[in-house]
Motif scaffolding. Structure first.
Motif, short mmCIF file in Angstrom:
data_model
loop_
_atom_site.label_atom_id
_atom_site.label_comp_id
_atom_site.label_asym_id
_atom_site.label_seq_id
_atom_site.Cartn_x
_atom_site.Cartn_y
_atom_site.Cartn_z
N LYS A 140 -10.75 -60.27 -23.34
CA LYS A 140 -11.41 -61.62 -23.69
C LYS A 140 -10.37 -62.48 -22.34
N VAL A 188 -9.87 -66.89 -26.51
CA VAL A 188 -10.18 -66.40 -27.65
C VAL A 188 -9.81 -66.67 -29.07
N GLU A 189 -8.14 -67.60 -29.20
CA GLU A 189 -8.21 -67.95 -30.51
C GLU A 189 -9.19 -68.26 -30.55
N LEU A 231 -12.02 -66.00 -32.08
CA LEU A 231 -11.66 -65.78 -33.17
C LEU A 231 -11.99 -67.08 -34.50
N SER A 263 -6.07 -57.03 -33.82
CA SER A 263 -4.71 -57.48 -33.23
C SER A 263 -5.40 -58.21 -31.16
N LEU A 264 -3.93 -59.15 -31.12
CA LEU A 264 -4.83 -59.68 -29.89
C LEU A 264 -3.37 -58.94 -29.21
N ARG A 270 -6.35 -61.47 -23.13
CA ARG A 270 -5.81 -61.29 -24.37
C ARG A 270 -6.95 -59.73 -24.10
N VAL A 310 -8.21 -58.00 -27.57
CA VAL A 310 -8.63 -57.53 -28.83
C VAL A 310 -8.79 -56.64 -29.39
#
Length: 216
Positions: A171, A175-176, A179, A191-192, A202, A204
């Protein structure tokens, strides 16, 4: 040509491979660029950095799942990461990579390249949601790159992840936020992992996934 060589050298320094694997990847890149001249497979702006942007970005997953032999790649497109992984695993006994790509032209390209480079690949020209419930054999790992928001990826992958199959989804910088949005529908054990090839990227790593019950 110099820029391409330096990009290749940089990519292979980040993700070293054997001379045999490098030769298969050279042929893959050659065939991809030939096809790119008449069929758009990758963003034209990424061609000068095809090795770092696409090849090394895909190869980095191998160290994250070093014992995985059976891989399943959602929406393989131009072959990232699935076909690159298959090129790296071609000499590993029992290795196989299952590429799911619903666009017929792209599926034909993947099959053609796999045949030329001797990669242990099976291509499925079907939609992901029509395939995963009956996936055989069960993969050791699931991957996807630049395909869809995490919420949608989780919906597609849930039949496999709920059976204990881990996933690695490549990603970008959003990404955050993805998520956070996905956590409204899913309980996620993930986890990243920082990308080797993109400071904003990142990976995932999903180890568990459960659908949240809707409020009464």
């Amino acid at each position: 040509m110099g820029a391409e060589v330096s990009d290749r050298d940089c990519a292979l320094a980040l993700t070293p491979v054997s001379p045999e694997v490098a030769a298969r990847l050279d042929k893959f890149v050659e065939l991809l660029l030939q096809t790119q001249s008449h069929t758009n497979l990758i963003a034209p702006s990424t061609i000068p950095t095809i090795w770092t942007r696409h090849i090394a970005d895909s190869l980095q997953l191998l160290k994250l799942a070093p014992n995985a032999k059976i891989w399943m790649d959602f929406g393989s497109g131009a072959g990232f990461p699935g076909l690159v992984i298959a090129a790296a695993l071609a000499d590993v006994p029992g290795a196989s990579v299952h590429l799911i790509e619903s666009t017929k032209k792209k599926a034909a390209f993947l099959s053609d390249v796999a045949r030329h480079i001797g990669a242990p690949v099976k291509v499925y020209p079907v939609r992901i949601e029509d395939f995963v419930n009956n996936a055989t054999p069960k993969p050791d790992v699931v991957t996807a790159r630049a395909l869809a928001p995490l919420d949608k990826l989780f919906a597609w992958a849930h039949p496999l992840l709920s059976r204990g199959v881990p996933a690695f989804f490549l990603k970008g910088q959003d990404v955050e936020a993805e998520l956070t949005e996905a956590s409204k529908s899913w309980t996620i054990n993930a986890s990243l992992i920082p990308s080797l090839t993109d400071p904003r990227g990142r990976i995932v790593h999903v180890r568990g996934l459960k659908r949240r019950k809707p409020p009464p």
